[in-house]
Design an enzyme around this catalytic site. Structure first.
Site, PDB file in Angstrom:
ATOM      1  N   LYS A  83       0.410  -1.412   0.089  1.00 20.02           N
ATOM      2  CA  LYS A  83       0.016   0.091  -0.011  1.00 20.02           C
ATOM      3  C   LYS A  83       1.280   1.106   0.133  1.00 20.02           C
ATOM      4  CE  LYS A  83      -4.501   0.183   1.880  1.00 20.02           C
ATOM      5  NZ  LYS A  83      -5.582   0.025   3.098  1.00 20.02           N
ATOM      6  N   VAL A  84       0.163   2.601  -1.077  1.00 18.78           N
ATOM      7  CA  VAL A  84       1.216   2.947  -1.116  1.00 18.78           C
ATOM      8  C   VAL A  84       0.338   4.598  -1.347  1.00 18.78           C
ATOM      9  CG1 VAL A  84       2.490   4.751  -3.144  1.00 18.78           C
ATOM     10  CG2 VAL A  84       2.979   2.038  -2.466  1.00 18.78           C
TER      11      VAL A  84
END
Ligand code: G3P
Length: 218
Positions: A83-84
């Site tokens: 997750k960015v």
């Protein structure tokens, strides 16, 4: 539509897995904090429990450190998705991870233009936060619909992952819009099973069943 569980609680994951309808899990730093366990322990436990994709969040804010985190987490299992956050540094990270074939989930998405950028960067998933948009007085589901339309217009392969879903109507509308995935808290997932007429119908069937004569044993 794929169903992911939005949690870092392994007991919740075990319960949802037992229903046989769970396709993956999403976590975030707040959900990990609620467990009271270390990030490494909780993430690795979830990655082992679940066969499908498990999103775990990089917490660095610059590309170089996000990449370092992501590359380490990717060694923890083949189902790891990084997750960015939806920032310029985050998008540079996604471009590099995509080249390295490490799956990504762009998080904290609150507009269709942000989702367009995430798709252009090559993200595997994009996570619009429906409930938080509603909380801020915007129409979260309208933004979800815009994202699905834009991705269809240009045949983007990024999957739309409806996040921050607060109640069954959010899930229903996300399905009607054509979201690829819904990540759902366990309380909402349980609500999806329920209908008062199912309970009343089952009660009546059980009562009537008692009136059916039983075959006498010889
Ligand atoms: O995991 C991201 C998202 O689903 C968070 O939901 O309820 O904290 O807005 P919420």
């Amino acid at each position: 539509m794929e169903f992911f569980l939005d949690t870092a609680d392994t007991n919740e994951i075990k319960e949802a897995l037992s229903w046989g309808i769970l396709d993956g899990v999403t976590t975030n730093p707040s959900l990990v904090a609620k467990t009271g366990k270390t990030f490494e322990d909780v993430a690795q436990e979830i990655i082992k429990l679940v066969k499908g994709p498990v999103s775990i969040e990089a917490v660095a804010t610059d590309t170089s450190n996000m990449l370092e985190e992501a590359r380490e987490y990717a060694t923890w299992g083949e189902n790891v998705v990084i997750k960015v956050p939806m920032t310029p540094e985050g998008m540079k990270t996604v471009v590099t991870l995509t080249k390295e074939q490490i799956p990504t989930n762009v998080t904290l998405v609150f507009s269709a233009n942000q989702a367009l950028i995430a798709a252009k960067a090559g993200a595997t998933y994009v996570s619009p936060f429906i409930g938080r948009l509603d909380d801020a007085g915007q129409n979260g589901l309208q933004i979800l619909e815009d994202i699905v339309t834009i991705y269809d217009n240009y045949d983007f392969t990024t999957k739309v992952l409806a996040a921050s879903l607060r109640h069954p109507i959010h899930v229903l509308e996300a399905a009607k819009i054509g979201s690829d995935v819904a990540t759902i808290p366990i309380n909402v997932m349980k609500q999806l099973f329920n209908h008062p007429l199912t309970d009343a119908g089952l009660k009546r069937f059980m009562e009537d069943w008692k009136k059916v004569p039983t075959k006498k044993k010889k």
